[in-house]
Design an enzyme around this catalytic site. Structure first.
Site, PDB file in Angstrom:
ATOM      1  N   ARG A 181     -69.175  27.229  34.203  1.00 15.65           N
ATOM      2  CA  ARG A 181     -70.186  26.598  35.039  1.00 15.65           C
ATOM      3  C   ARG A 181     -69.940  25.105  35.256  1.00 15.65           C
ATOM      4  NH1 ARG A 181     -74.507  28.525  36.676  1.00 15.65           N
ATOM      5  NH2 ARG A 181     -74.428  30.235  35.179  1.00 15.65           N
ATOM      6  N   ASN A 191     -79.319  16.453  31.701  1.00 17.06           N
ATOM      7  CA  ASN A 191     -79.676  17.750  31.138  1.00 17.06           C
ATOM      8  C   ASN A 191     -80.743  18.437  31.983  1.00 17.06           C
ATOM      9  OD1 ASN A 191     -77.945  17.360  28.979  1.00 17.06           O
ATOM     10  ND2 ASN A 191     -79.554  16.911  27.503  1.00 17.06           N
ATOM     11  N   ARG A 231     -62.857  24.886  29.495  1.00 18.02           N
ATOM     12  CA  ARG A 231     -63.067  23.568  30.107  1.00 18.02           C
ATOM     13  C   ARG A 231     -61.971  22.652  29.593  1.00 18.02           C
ATOM     14  NH1 ARG A 231     -68.283  23.461  32.246  1.00 18.02           N
ATOM     15  NH2 ARG A 231     -69.781  24.836  31.198  1.00 18.02           N
ATOM     16  N   HIS A 245     -71.651  20.828  17.984  1.00 15.59           N
ATOM     17  CA  HIS A 245     -71.164  21.910  18.827  1.00 15.59           C
ATOM     18  C   HIS A 245     -70.519  23.050  18.045  1.00 15.59           C
ATOM     19  CE1 HIS A 245     -68.534  23.548  22.199  1.00 15.59           C
ATOM     20  NE2 HIS A 245     -69.705  23.457  22.777  1.00 15.59           N
ATOM     21  N   ARG A 267     -78.675  23.126  17.392  1.00 15.80           N
ATOM     22  CA  ARG A 267     -78.783  21.914  18.200  1.00 15.80           C
ATOM     23  C   ARG A 267     -79.862  22.052  19.278  1.00 15.80           C
ATOM     24  NH1 ARG A 267     -74.337  21.752  21.554  1.00 15.80           N
ATOM     25  NH2 ARG A 267     -75.501  21.975  23.474  1.00 15.80           N
ATOM     26  N   HIS A 307     -64.683  32.907  26.841  1.00 13.64           N
ATOM     27  CA  HIS A 307     -65.196  31.671  26.257  1.00 13.64           C
ATOM     28  C   HIS A 307     -64.544  31.350  24.915  1.00 13.64           C
ATOM     29  CE1 HIS A 307     -68.555  29.161  24.407  1.00 13.64           C
ATOM     30  NE2 HIS A 307     -68.365  28.558  25.553  1.00 13.64           N
ATOM     31  N   TYR A 342     -67.733  15.528  20.932  1.00 15.22           N
ATOM     32  CA  TYR A 342     -68.326  16.770  20.463  1.00 15.22           C
ATOM     33  C   TYR A 342     -67.881  17.041  19.037  1.00 15.22           C
ATOM     34  CZ  TYR A 342     -69.674  18.255  25.223  1.00 15.22           C
ATOM     35  OH  TYR A 342     -70.236  18.370  26.470  1.00 15.22           O
TER      36      TYR A 342
END
Length: 739
Positions: free
Chosen positions: A449, A87, A419, A636, A608, A479, A512
């Site tokens: 990204r 992270n 993704r 998530h 989160r 997204h 997730y």
């Protein structure tokens, strides 16, 4: 634990774990106009926002606190150390790098939190230094001793017996030496380029003939295991030697005839933020491929060195790399604790979380892969709310696309991909559908990204298979998580839809926590049809029935719902707001929640990661509480719940409350209309936000305090563990009912 957050589970960067911070990127000030009046703004204090960068660092500290928890499974604690490092790497590569770049260009502006740019960089440095030092202390004082007690350890090469050292020497000669490349630095050899996140040895050698000392750099190969197992000790007794120590012990073989005086490990973090002008790039795919090559040569933003490094060697590194003193992090070895993922992967079940087996949603049980009509019939019968990873992604979302690809009655499929995994069954289903002659549209976000290269590869493969591939809208990332299958039934076309909060990635879906809706609703089908046409063609459509869509209507739509709760409260009717997001940063949304609190509306936020809202401030936010849950799974999902005088309005979807999501991305929220599903989401929020649930509580000063035990010292409810139990109970109840 970008698109951050535990789980190591990334698509292209598989090191990141479930508490990963996701795809963080530079945030600018909001571009839309607030719905508040000047009078409203005038009565809100100027210091009402917490700083988003410092809030992110405190999120990562919560990850670190899990590594520090002696009640947690030991190898999971090791994993959290790795997640913290991964992270932090991404934070420096994107957030710190972006701020430094803006400062260098003279375009940085004060943060809305009040920090001047250089002041903020200094605060970030101080906090990051503190956290990395705390991480090192947790590793050396707690995790490593605890691992040693169960037969797992990191051993220094010098402490090995002669027979083990000889065996490792042979390993070095056969596996390591042939791929090492020592690079000298002298008048004929310039200082070498140090690639981002690589681990390196700074070596000082002496020429016996001239007594002159020289500097050389040796890169630790990333293609080899970071930790090498020593001894034939089996799974119960497992010890490792760091690869860099093995190389350091055999440097004389790399510099024959020279005396190796000393060596020190170091590591550089570079700017890896992409810069592509879509208006100028004729072919976005090719422009991104070129930019990915340039990314490797971004300027350094952090230098990590061994704490015992020779000051002269450190001075040379600082000078050659062009970093500032505050960018230097002196740490006890080993550096780069993302290597702890290798330790955490040891197969010792008693040291890991118990195996979690997702259950098939109760409405989709016992449907075979070739029973297409039954699968779509189940969706047609009622909307199906999915909750991953407690409910299986493979037997719901993945099955939805596989059935659509194989069913001869399905004529077209439209799909967004942000993704996905490297061996994606989702992508394969789209290819199979195209091979079967169906019309298939894939909207691939190649600017996701750290997944750019992976998505470019999939985009080209899809194009070769005959799938219509588009890359979204100029200036916006796509997204939203949407899938649409058009099926012919009795002479008419029926649209089946999936709207989710998480990516179409079967691997991360096991780690997730996300929500999704499968529906044959005409309203949702019409909405998705219009939205896909907007994304793939020319359309100015912005009116939807059950969707809120960014960048047009999510911020304004949610603020309208907040204002409605304010009106209910002022009229003495029941009013309450509950929000579950990954990040809450957008000033306009935050200000609307402040106005709600001032009107007496109870506001509960479950976040989160980053939260710029300051809760509990008298006269501003005394009716607002903020909680954070971190654990086995990465929280998530995004849920927006409004009491609405006893008739709750609830949305789920892909958008966090950040400028990038609301202004620079295509996002979608879908309204939940089934009363039973609204009740289910209400119970979920109540459970996560309850004082009896283990969580972190945010104070008005920006400090998070962990609450995981009651006054008698008993553990508070683990919401993720409880949700696993609930999913299993529903599965059993559904089976009993069918019998």
């Amino acid at each position: 634990m970008s698109e951050s957050s535990q789980q190591n589970t990334r698509t292209s960067r598989s090191r990141r774990g479930p508490q990963g911070n996701g795809e963080e990127q530079a945030e600018e000030r909001p571009s839309t106009t607030s719905t508040s009046t000047p009078e409203d703004d005038a009565i809100l204090p100027a210091d009402r926002y917490l700083d988003r960068e410092l809030s992110w660092l405190r999120f990562n500290e919560r990850v670190l606190e899990l590594a520090d928890d002696p009640d947690l499974y030991l190898l999971e604690r090791a994993s959290f150390l790795g997640i913290f490092s991964s992270n932090l790497d991404e934070f420096f590569m994107v957030r710190v790098a972006g701020l430094k770049r803006r400062v260098a260009l003279g375009i940085a502006v004060p943060a809305v939190s009040g920090y001047a740019p250089l002041e903020l960089l200094s605060a970030i440095s101080a906090e990051a230094h503190r956290l990395q030092e705390r991480q090192a202390a947790i590793l050396h004082d707690k995790v490593l001793p605890d691992l040693e007690r169960v037969g797992i350890g990191i051993t220094h090469f010098a402490d090995l017996d002669a027979a083990t050292r000889e065996r490792l020497r042979r390993y070095f000669d056969e596996k390591v030496f042939p791929i090492l490349t020592p690079l000298a630095v002298d008048s004929a050899h310039p200082f070498p380029y140090i690639s981002g996140l690589s681990l390196n040895l700074a070596v000082i050698v002496r020429n016996p003939a001239t007594d002159k000392r020289e500097f050389a750099r040796v890169k630790v190969p990333q293609s080899l295991p970071r930790f090498i197992r020593v001894g034939d000790t089996g799974e119960e007794q497992t010890h490792f030697v760091p690869l860099e120590e093995l190389i350091a012990a055999h440097l004389d073989e790399l510099f024959p005839g020279m005396e190796v005086v000393e060596s020190h490990t170091f590591r550089v973090t570079r700017n890896e933020d992409l810069e592509v002008d879509e208006d100028e790039a004729e072919n976005l795919l090719q422009a991104l491929e070129k930019e990915l090559l340039r990314r490797r040569f971004g300027p350094p933003v952090r230098l990590e060195v061994a704490s015992d490094i020779n000051p002269a060697v450190l001075e040379l590194l600082i000078s050659e790399l062009g970093v500032q003193d505050e960018d230097v992090y002196k740490l006890p070895e080993p550096l780069d604790l993302t290597g702890m993922f290798a330790i955490a992967g040891i197969k010792r079940p008693e040291l890991h979380y118990p195996v979690a087996v997702p259950v098939t949603n109760r409405y989709l049980q016992d449907i075979e892969p070739d029973q297409h009509a039954e699968f779509f019939g189940a969706i047609r019968k009622q909307d199906i709310l999915l909750h991953h990873p407690y409910e299986s992604f493979a037997t719901s979302v993945q099955a939805f696309l596989e059935h659509a690809a194989a069913d001869p009655q399905v004529l077209a499929i439209k799909q967004t991909l942000y993704r996905t995994s490297g061996d994606s069954p989702i992508v394969q289903a789209l290819i199979d559908a195209a091979d079967a002659g169906k019309q298939v549209l894939a909207l691939v976000e190649i600017k996701a990204r750290f997944d750019e290269a992976n998505n470019i590869s999939w985009a080209r493969k899809l194009e070769r298979a005959g799938v219509h591939v588009v890359y979204g809208l100029v200036g916006l990332k796509t997204h939203c998580k949407l899938s649409l299958a058009v099926r012919e039934e009795e002479g008419r076309l029926v649209r089946y839809c999936h709207v989710g909060t998480g990516n179409y990635n079967p691997k991360t879906a096991r780690l997730y926590e996300d929500l999704g809706l499968l529906t044959a609703s005409t309203d949702v089908g019409d909405d998705l049809g219009r939205l896909f046409n907007h994304l793939s063609g020319y359309s100015a459509e912005s009116e939807y029935q059950r969707l809120l869509v960014a960048p047009k209507t999510i911020r304004s739509g949610l603020i309208e719902l907040v204002d409605r709760e304010i009106a209910h409260a002022q009229a003495g009717r029941p009013a309450r707001i509950r929000i579950k997001v990954n990040a809450l940063v957008d000033e306009q949304v935050i200000d609307s929640l402040y106005r709600a609190s001032r009107a007496g509306v109870e506001v509960e936020v479950w976040v989160r990661g980053i939260c710029a809202l300051r809760p509990g401030e008298p006269g501003l936010s005394e009716h607002i509480t903020v909680r954070s849950v971190l654990g086995r799974f990465l929280e998530h999902s995004r849920v927006f719940w409004f009491a609405n005088d006893g008739d709750p309005t609830v949305y789920i979807g892909s958008a966090d409350m950040m400028h990038r999501n609301l202004d620079r991305r295509v996002e979608a929220l879908v309204r939940i209309t089934d009363p039973a599903q609204i009740s289910e989401l209400t119970e979920l929020l109540e459970m996560g936000l309850a004082d009896t649930t283990s969580s972190w509580h945010l104070g008005q000063d920006g400090v998070w305090t962990r609450h995981h035990r009651d006054a008698e010292g008993r553990p508070l409810l683990d919401v993720q563990e409880e949700l696993q139990h609930i999913a299993e109970q529903r599965k059993q109840q559904a089976r009993a009912k069918r019998k």
